[in-house]
Design an enzyme around this catalytic site. Structure first.
Site, PDB file in Angstrom:
ATOM      1  N   HIS A   1      23.176   5.451 -14.537  1.00 37.43           N
ATOM      2  CA  HIS A   1      22.148   5.810 -13.557  1.00 37.43           C
ATOM      3  C   HIS A   1      21.529   7.152 -13.883  1.00 37.43           C
ATOM      4  CE1 HIS A   1      24.953   3.023 -11.662  1.00 37.43           C
ATOM      5  NE2 HIS A   1      23.856   2.472 -11.218  1.00 37.43           N
TER       6      HIS A   1
ATOM      7  N   ASN B   1      19.967  -5.851   2.628  1.00 38.77           N
ATOM      8  CA  ASN B   1      19.714  -5.294   1.302  1.00 38.77           C
ATOM      9  C   ASN B   1      18.824  -4.054   1.375  1.00 38.77           C
ATOM     10  OD1 ASN B   1      21.323  -7.030  -0.121  1.00 38.77           O
ATOM     11  ND2 ASN B   1      19.722  -8.577  -0.316  1.00 38.77           N
TER      12      ASN B   1
ATOM     13  N   GLU C   1      32.405   0.092 -12.227  1.00 38.31           N
ATOM     14  CA  GLU C   1      31.808   1.422 -12.276  1.00 38.31           C
ATOM     15  C   GLU C   1      32.849   2.463 -11.875  1.00 38.31           C
ATOM     16  OE1 GLU C   1      28.402   2.458  -9.519  1.00 38.31           O
ATOM     17  OE2 GLU C   1      29.904   4.018  -9.275  1.00 38.31           O
TER      18      GLU C   1
ATOM     19  N   CYS D   1      27.211  -0.118 -16.203  1.00 41.20           N
ATOM     20  CA  CYS D   1      26.339  -1.212 -15.774  1.00 41.20           C
ATOM     21  C   CYS D   1      25.385  -1.522 -16.920  1.00 41.20           C
ATOM     22  CB  CYS D   1      25.570  -0.789 -14.511  1.00 41.20           C
ATOM     23  SG  CYS D   1      24.749  -2.160 -13.668  1.00 41.20           S
TER      24      CYS D   1
ATOM     25  N   GLU E   1       0.823  -1.216   0.000  1.00 43.68           N
ATOM     26  CA  GLU E   1       0.000   0.000   0.000  1.00 43.68           C
ATOM     27  C   GLU E   1       0.858   1.267   0.000  1.00 43.68           C
ATOM     28  OE1 GLU E   1      -0.406  -2.603   1.919  1.00 43.68           O
ATOM     29  OE2 GLU E   1      -2.522  -3.151   2.120  1.00 43.68           O
ATOM     30  N   LEU E   2       2.004   1.208   0.683  1.00 47.63           N
ATOM     31  CA  LEU E   2       2.824   2.416   0.777  1.00 47.63           C
ATOM     32  C   LEU E   2       3.380   2.799  -0.592  1.00 47.63           C
ATOM     33  CD1 LEU E   2       3.969   4.610   2.591  1.00 47.63           C
ATOM     34  CD2 LEU E   2       5.935   3.144   3.056  1.00 47.63           C
TER      35      LEU E   2
HETATM   36  N1  GLN Z   1      24.322  -8.191 -17.096  1.00 47.44           N
HETATM   37  C1  GLN Z   1      23.514  -7.433 -16.219  1.00 47.44           C
HETATM   38  C2  GLN Z   1      22.822  -6.313 -16.980  1.00 47.44           C
HETATM   39  O1  GLN Z   1      23.391  -5.764 -17.844  1.00 47.44           O
HETATM   40  C3  GLN Z   1      24.307  -6.834 -15.093  1.00 47.44           C
HETATM   41  C4  GLN Z   1      23.458  -6.005 -14.172  1.00 47.44           C
HETATM   42  C5  GLN Z   1      24.133  -5.559 -12.922  1.00 47.44           C
HETATM   43  O2  GLN Z   1      25.333  -5.575 -12.831  1.00 47.44           O
HETATM   44  N2  GLN Z   1      23.399  -5.128 -11.934  1.00 47.44           N
HETATM   45  O3  GLN Z   1      21.734  -5.946 -16.683  1.00 47.44           O
HETATM   46 ZN    ZN Z   2      26.246  -3.456 -12.788  1.00 46.63          ZN
END
Ligand code: GLN
Ligand code: ZN
EC number: 2.1.1.14
Length: 776
Positions: free
Chosen positions: A714, A133, A685, A746, A20-21
């Site tokens: 990102h 997490n 990264e 990523c 719900e949140l």
């Molecule tokens: N192979 C994955 C992707 O490209 C790696 C994702 C990740 O490192 N979180 O989505």
């Molecule tokens: Zn990644």
């Protein structure tokens, strides 16, 4: 009559049994509901949580464990570390609150959210809450800054519960943990120097709580289970002398969790607090010494039910273990509790209609954990005979679990036993492998590639959801995915990438996809757990020995490779990442479970190689996340984590190139382990730190190839060509040209094609420019 031992909860999930949140937050953010509606939903959730706990018979119910987004941000606001214009109306408060949590675009001159006009508000940095997490927002403090009680949220929520007839024990993040979790804007000042200014705010808060009739508070100091230096331990003495000794304030239950107190035990036991909570799921070893050292005026909260995992507790065994403790301390001085807040487990197993009854009889989510507590308290309070049937019931279920053929698979155990002690090295060292790989692959200098996924567009998600619901046939779904893959391959060739990927269109999630194809994993329908803010995850449950009934990725790789003569990377999630993003069985070590997963991934690697894959990537996005909290435990974890990764690649030919990917670059403390993984190529990264994070490579010679991410995926921003060449010239100062790859940070699944296409084109152009420069 014997005293009934009190049960307590340290915190309950905030998200609502039906999320719900999240629904309310997203509706509010998109302007569909007014602030009042969001706040009403929040109040309804708090009420529901309190009433659920009361109905279960929990004696001590927490308040202020609720948060609209994050409890560390709430604490920062409470103590005035960030100003929010508290007197303002709800709408302005929420605007500022969510600007801190999520950032916001630059405002015009009418803006009132507290941002610097024209520059927007940057979201606070987010980082992992200890080894969970869950991610919290890192408060940014300033050297010498002051604090004031800006928002007495704990008082408001205490009163809110009292109005419902429930007297709660407010949960407050302690001052020492708060400061150690925060950072100073200058990046240098020790945040603890602010403690003398912060403690008076806590005193004021406690005074206000006392004034409204609150007798006990729970102050969380989870940093007590981490390594603290003398100065940090001293901070505890200082703070709690001021908070714990004053009899005009509520009594303090000081809560430690996520491990044992270790070297901080003496510090914790010497504090003048009325009660101590210890985590006996992770830190059973501390029980005797804590019980012996406890002062007669103190009570002990025994964290006996696992707040971090989903397994049903062996209550009959707990009865046996803790009866002597109760005999020693006396029932009055003991409380029974989960090991930590229940924030980290799903809410209610009863909502799961698709899990079979047998598996369900082995599990307990938050609601069931409350039942376990109450049962345990009754059994330990002289009612054992009355609850014997329930206890027997548990014993039967757990005996079944121990011997079930779903749990024990002799084949995988046998295979792992045979591998024990055998080397997991590649056949030849990197230098030799790399020659063979270069011969076969014939890649240019600075090869370009991506991390695996391409945009999971609305269209892709729509088709997957229709397929999962049975509205789209498997054949139609496959045709659709094949089409997307074909397009992605075509575009990658056109843009000039050297090593292609299939795009991962068929994958819902990098762990779930594999979990669903492996035996020994179960998935819930409603088992959501907060990862941060409105983002929740549904971790798989690893319940039994892991086996791979059939190849998992080979067909999609073949499809993709059939569209091109350029190499397409096989794409796998590594065993450590699968482990760290799942609920892991508690009847064997994490290490053993990880080795089983590694064996399955190794077989997949073998099959990909057999099918013709020349390059295989094994992602270990969460390897670092699994690091234990205490330094002394780190080496052991890294040893087995690295060994599991190596097991996956141990059988391949020298000429097969193994890649790995990690979504971070805080490598300084684990760089030796990263190198020990011996992947031929690693992508990491680095773009957000402008390659500063590569400084480590000045001191540490990384022997193999490396792709420092040049495009911050990102952000929707598209990096310009010269920005990328500039970043890479920094990288070239630290790494050898012939070992350098060009890739984004990523996977690209969260981006849009309109962003991805130009960004990758720029990256390829930058590689070409640098190639020319380097050759000249
Ligand atoms: N192979 C994955 C992707 O490209 C790696 C994702 C990740 O490192 N979180 O989505
Ligand atoms: Zn990644």
């Amino acid at each position: 009559m014997t005293t009934t031992i009190r049960t307590a909860a340290l915190g309950f999930p905030r998200i609502g049994a039906r999320r719900e949140l999240k629904t309310a937050l997203e509706a509010f953010w998109s302007g569909k509901i007014p602030p009042q509606d969001l706040l009403q939903t929040a109040a309804a959730l708090r009420k529901d949580n309190w009433q659920r706990q009361k109905a279960k018979g929990i004696a001590i119910i927490p308040s202020n464990d609720f948060s609209l987004y994050d409890h560390v941000l709430d604490t920062a606001i409470m103590v005035g570390a960030v100003q929010t214009d508290q007197g303002a109306d709800d709408s302005r408060f929420l605007e500022r609150y969510f600007a801190l949590a999520r950032g916001r675009e630059a405002h015009d001159s009418n803006c009132s959210c507290g941002c610097v006009r024209g520059s927007g508000t940057k979201a606070l940095e987010m980082t992992k809450w200890f080894d969970t997490n869950y991610h919290y927002l890192v408060p940014e403090l300033q050297a010498g800054q002051s604090f004031f009680l800006q928002a007495a949220k704990p008082v408001a929520e205490f009163l809110e519960a009292r109005a419902l007839g429930i007297i709660t024990r407010p949960v407050i993040l302690g001052p020492v943990s708060f400061l150690l979790l925060a950072k100073c804007r200058d990046g240098e000042t020790d945040t603890l120097t602010l403690l003398p200014k912060l403690v008076p705010v806590y005193q004021e808060l406690l005074k206000q709580l006392k004034n409204v009739g609150c007798d006990w508070v729970q102050i969380d100091e989870p940093v007590l289970v981490t390594d603290l230096n003398k100065n940090q331990q001293g901070a505890f003495d200082y703070a709690y002398r001021l908070l714990g000794k004053d009899t005009s304030l509520p009594k303090i239950l000081l809560a430690s969790y996520f491990g044992d107190l270790g070297d901080n035990q003496t510090t914790a036991l010497n504090l003048p607090v009325a009660g101590l909570h210890i985590d006996l799921v992770r830190g059973m070893n501390q029980l005797d010494s804590v019980v012996n050292a406890l002062r007669p005026d103190q009570l002990l909260s025994l964290g006996v039910i696992d707040g971090r995992n989903v397994w049903r507790a062996d209550v009959p065994k707990l009865v046996e273990t803790f009866a002597p403790v109760i005999a020693t301390l006396g029932a009055d001085r003991v409380q029974l509790a989960p090991s930590c807040s229940l924030l980290h487990v799903p809410i209610d197993l009863q909502q799961e209609s698709k899990l079979d009854d047998e598996l369900k009889s082995w599990l307990a989510f938050a609601m069931q954990k409350l039942d376990e507590l109450v049962l345990l308290a009754r059994a330990l309070s002289g009612e054992k005979a009355a609850v014997q049937t329930q206890l027997d019931h548990i014993s039967t279920a757990l005996a079944q679990r121990r011997s079930s053929p779903r749990i024990i698979k002799p084949q995988v155990r046998h295979e792992l036993a045979q591998l024990k002690g055998k080397p997991v090295e590649r056949r030849s060292p990197y230098a030799e492998r790399s020659k063979k790989q270069k011969d076969i692959l014939q890649l240019p200098l600075f090869p370009t590639t991506t991390i695996g996924s391409f945009p999971q567009s609305a269209d892709v998600r729509k088709h997957r959801s229709a397929f999962t619901k049975g509205e789209l046939s498997a054949a139609d779904y496959n045709t659709f995915i094949t089409e997307r893959t074909k397009e992605a391959i075509g575009w990658q060739e056109e843009v000039g990438l050297d090593v292609l990927v299939h795009g991962e269109f068929e994958r819902n999630d990098m762990v779930q996809y594999f979990g669903e194809k492996l035996d020994g994993f179960a998935f819930t329908q409603h088992g959501w757990v907060q990862s941060y803010g409105s983002r929740y995850v549904r971790p798989p449950i690893i319940y039994g020995d892991v086996t791979r009934p059939a190849p998992m990725t080979v067909a999609w790789w073949q499809t993709a490779q059939s569209f091109t003569s350029k190499p397409v990377k096989g794409m796998l999630t590594g065993p450590v990442t699968i482990l760290n993003w799942s609920f892991v069985r508690d009847d064997q070590s994490r290490e053993d479970t990880c080795r089983q997963i590694a064996l399955a991934i190794r077989d997949e690697v073998k099959d990909l190689e057999k099918a013709g894959a020349k390059i295989i990537q094994i992602d270990e996005a969460a390897l670092r996340e699994g690091l234990p909290l205490k330094a002394k435990d780190k080496a052991h974890y890294l040893d087995w984590a690295v060994a599991c990764f190596k097991l996956c690649q141990s059988t391949v030919e020298d000429s097969t190139q193994i890649h790995t990917h990690m979504c971070y670059s805080e490598f300084n403390d684990i760089i030796a382990s990263i190198a020990a993984m011996d992947a031929d190529v690693i992508s990491i990264e680095t773009s957000r730190s402008k390659m500063e994070l590569l400084d480590i490579f000045k001191q540490f010679h990384y022997p193999n190839e490396i792709g420092p991410g040049v495009y911050d995926i990102h952000s929707p921003r598209i990096p310009a060509v010269d920005e990328i060449t500039e970043l890479l010239s920094h990288a070239l100062n630290r790494l050898n040209a012939d070992k350098l790859w060009f890739n984004p940070d990523c996977g690209l699944k969260t981006r849009h094609w309109e962003e991805v296409k130009p960004a990758i084109a720029h990256m390829v152009a930058a590689a070409r420019i640098l190639r020319q420069k380097t050759v000249q």
